[in-house]
Design a protein around this motif. Structure first.
Motif, PDB file in Angstrom:
ATOM      1  N   VAL A  47      -8.148   2.661  -2.179  1.00 19.54           N
ATOM      2  CA  VAL A  47      -7.451   1.440  -2.003  1.00 19.54           C
ATOM      3  C   VAL A  47      -8.453   0.199  -2.033  1.00 19.54           C
ATOM      4  CG1 VAL A  47      -5.781   0.169  -0.604  1.00 19.54           C
ATOM      5  CG2 VAL A  47      -5.608   2.554  -0.738  1.00 19.54           C
ATOM      6  N   GLU A 107       0.841  -1.228  -0.091  1.00 19.74           N
ATOM      7  CA  GLU A 107      -0.019   0.039   0.052  1.00 19.74           C
ATOM      8  C   GLU A 107       0.617   1.375   0.050  1.00 19.74           C
ATOM      9  OE1 GLU A 107      -3.474   1.807   2.766  1.00 19.74           O
ATOM     10  OE2 GLU A 107      -3.030   0.037   3.274  1.00 19.74           O
ATOM     11  N   ILE A 110      -4.558  -3.505  -4.233  1.00 19.30           N
ATOM     12  CA  ILE A 110      -3.403  -4.294  -3.445  1.00 19.30           C
ATOM     13  C   ILE A 110      -3.472  -5.795  -3.943  1.00 19.30           C
ATOM     14  CG2 ILE A 110      -2.363  -4.655  -1.076  1.00 19.30           C
ATOM     15  CD1 ILE A 110      -2.506  -1.687  -1.896  1.00 19.30           C
ATOM     16  N   TYR A 120      -8.450  -4.006  -1.909  1.00 22.83           N
ATOM     17  CA  TYR A 120      -7.879  -5.205  -1.661  1.00 22.83           C
ATOM     18  C   TYR A 120      -8.225  -6.453  -2.451  1.00 22.83           C
ATOM     19  CZ  TYR A 120      -6.181  -2.405   2.111  1.00 22.83           C
ATOM     20  OH  TYR A 120      -5.615  -1.398   3.036  1.00 22.83           O
TER      21      TYR A 120
END
Length: 464
Positions: free
Chosen positions: A460, A418, A428, A462
Motif C-alpha cells: 500500500v 484502503e 491510495i 499513499y
C-alpha cells in the motif's frame, strides 16, 4: 479485452473500516502555534492543562513523518517552543491568572524570546481568566511583545480560527505599509510576491512547484506568511507588490483569503484571488487568470518611467510548464503504459473533485482497464463518477461492487479507500489534489514504484 473473471483471482473486495463524519471539530490552540511555529525568536504559551500540548503533538506527528518520507524534512523542523501554564484542579476553581503570570516570567527568563504568543484553552475560557490583561502586564514589565490571541480551544473557535486570529495579530503588531518608489533605477527589479499559507513548508514539492509557476512570470518569491517569517521578515512584507494564496480545500482557501484581505486592508498589498492549480486544465486556467491579474496590476501601478515587466507571453509560459511535465513523466511512461490499472472509487467528501485523477491517467496515456464503484457510494456520487469517467475514458467498463466482485492480483489498484486484501498493489489517492503538473509527476512516480513491486505480497502506497 480478456473476460473480466478470467483475469481475476477469487477474492472479495475487503475494505478497511471507513468512518464518515458530517461535522468536524478541532481546537484553536494548534492553529495559533502553527501560525508561528517556524518564527525565529517566538515562544508559544498555552494557558492550559499540560495534556493540551499533546493535541498539537498528535496533529504534527503525521506531517513530520510525511516530510521525512518525502525527504522534505527541514532542520530544525520547528523553532518556536511550546509551553503550557499547567492549569490544574486548584486553578480551575480559583482562577489561573497568577499561574499564567509565573509561566510568562519563566519563558522570558529561560528562552529570552523576541516575542511571545499566548492563547487560552477551554478551561481558561470556562473559568473566565483575563489572560489579555496578564499579557499586557507582562509586556510592560519585560519590554517584549506579548501577543494574546483571543481564542479558547474548542469553545469558540477551531484550528483555522486560531491560525487566522494569530496571523491578523502579527499583521497589526509587526507590519507597516511602505511606499517603495518605482523609479527608473529599479525598473528591472521583479515584483515581490508573498505567499499566504504554507503547504508543508518551503522544502515541500507543493511549495517548490508553486514558486516555479510564479517565477515563470519573472516574479520574486519573498516569504511564506505567517508560519515562516521572523519579525524582520514581517516588517518587510509591506514592501511586497502582491500576495498569492496557498489553500487546498474550500475551507482552507476561505480562511487564508481572510488573511489576504486583511493584509490588503491594512497594508494596501493586493492579492491574486485564486486557489492553487490542479491538473493540466486547472493549471492553464490558473496561468491565464494570473496573467490577466498581473497585466491589470501593471496597468494600475503608478510607475515613474517604464514598468518593470513587458507584456507576458502566456503561451510561452504554458509551453515551459508542459515541457517540464513531459520531462518528469518520461522515466515512468513506458512501464506505466504497459501496466494493467483498475480504479476503485469509494465515498469521498462531496466537496472534493476527483476529475484530476482521470485527467492524470489520460495525460500519461495510461490504460484504465476497469472502474469499480464501491458499495459505500451514494447514488448521486455514483452518477458524478460515471460522468467524470465518460469524459476521459468512455470505453472503460464501470461496475458496481457486489458480493461477487473480485479484483485482479496483477493489476495496479488506484483507490480512494484502503482495501484489506494483502495481495493487492494499491495506491491510495491523496485527500487533497496535488499542485499543478509537478504534483501529477509525483503521482506517476508513486505509481511506478507500485508497478516495480514484485512477489506475492501486496503493498500500500499513499499519495500524500
Amino acid at each position: 479485452m480478456k473476460n473480466w473473471k478470467s483475469w481475476c483471482i477469487a477474492m472479495a473486495v475487503n475494505k478497511r473500516r471507513f468512518i464518515k463524519d458530517k461535522v468536524s471539530y478541532s481546537c484553536s490552540m494548534p492553529g495559533v502555534w502553527k501560525a508561528v511555529a517556524h518564527s525565529e525568536g517566538c515562544v508559544v504559551v498555552y494557558h492550559a492543562p499540560k495534556a493540551c500540548a499533546h493535541i498539537t503533538e498528535e496533529m504534527e506527528r503525521n506531517q513530520y513523518f510525511r516530510m521525512l518520507a518525502r525527504r522534505e524534512f527541514t532542520n530544525p523542523p520547528y523553532t518556536a517552543p511550546l509551553i503550557t501554564s499547567n492549569i490544574a484542579k486548584k486553578e480551575s476553581i480559583f482562577g489561573g491568572t497568577s499561574l499564567l503570570k509565573k509561566c510568562l516570567d519563566y519563558v522570558v527568563a529561560t528562552y529570552s524570546p523576541r516575542y511571545i504568543m499566548v492563547t487560552d484553552s477551554c478551561v481558561a475560557g470556562v473559568i473566565g481568566d483575563d489572560s489579555a490583561a496578564i499579557c499586557q502586564e507582562a509586556e510592560t514589565e519585560h519590554g517584549i511583545p506579548v501577543l494574546y490571541v483571543d481564542c479558547h480551544g474548542f469553545l469558540d473557535g477551531e484550528y483555522y480560527g486560531g491560525f487566522i486570529n494569530a496571523a491578523k495579530l502579527l499583521i497589526d503588531r509587526f507590519m507597516v505599509k511602505k511606499e517603495v518608489p518605482k523609479v527608473n533605477s529599479s525598473a528591472n527589479a521583479p515584483y515581490k510576491v508573498t505567499l499566504i499559507g504554507e503547504k508543508d513548508g518551503p522544502g515541500s514539492l507543493a511549495i517548490q512547484q508553486f514558486c516555479t509557476l510564479i517565477e515563470d512570470f519573472g516574479l520574486e518569491i519573498y516569504k511564506s506568511f505567517p508560519g515562516y517569517c521572523s519579525i524582520e521578515d514581517m516588517q518587510k512584507i509591506g514592501e511586497s507588490d502582491l500576495t498569492v494564496i496557498l489553500g487546498g480545500t474550500q475551507k482552507a482557501y476561505a480562511y487564508l483569503r481572510e488573511i489576504a484581505d486583511y493584509m490588503t486592508e491594512k497594508l494596501g498589498v493586493p492579492h491574486f484571488a485564486s486557489d492553487y492549480p490542479i491538473g493540466w486544465e486547472g493549471t492553464k486556467r490558473w496561468l491565464d487568470d494570473f496573467s490577466v491579474f498581473l497585466q491589470n496590476f501593471k496597468d494600475q501601478s503608478d510607475f515613474k518611467g517604464e514598468p518593470p515587466h513587458p507584456n507576458i507571453d502566456i503561451e510561452a509560459v504554458k509551453a515551459n510548464v508542459w515541457r517540464r511535465f513531459e520531462e518528469g513523466l518520461a522515466p515512468f511512461k513506458k512501464t506505466l503504459q504497459e501496466a494493467s490499472i483498475v480504479l476503485a472509487l469509494g465515498y469521498i467528501n462531496p466537496n472534493y473533485d476527483l476529475s484530476w485523477v482521470l485527467e492524470w491517467l489520460h495525460l500519461g496515456q495510461l490504460a484504465l482497464n476497469r472502474v469499480v464503484i464501491l458499495d459505500n457510494v451514494p447514488e448521486a456520487q455514483q452518477a458524478a463518477y460515471r460522468t467524470m469517467i465518460q469524459r476521459f475514458y468512455p470505453e472503460t467498463p464501470v461496475v458496481l461492487e457486489t458480493v461477487e466482485t473480485v479484483l485482479p492480483k496483477e493489476a495496479l489498484i488506484i483507490t480512494t479507500q484502503e482495501l484489506a486484501e494483502p495481495f493487492l498493489r494499491q495506491l491510495i489517492l491523496p485527500c487533497l489534489p496535488p499542485i499543478g503538473m509537478a504534483g501529477l509527476v509525483q503521482m506517476y512516480r508513486k505509481l511506478f514504484m507500485l508497478a516495480r513491486r514484485r512477489g506475492e505480497r501486496g503493498i500500500v502506497l499513499y499519495g500524500w
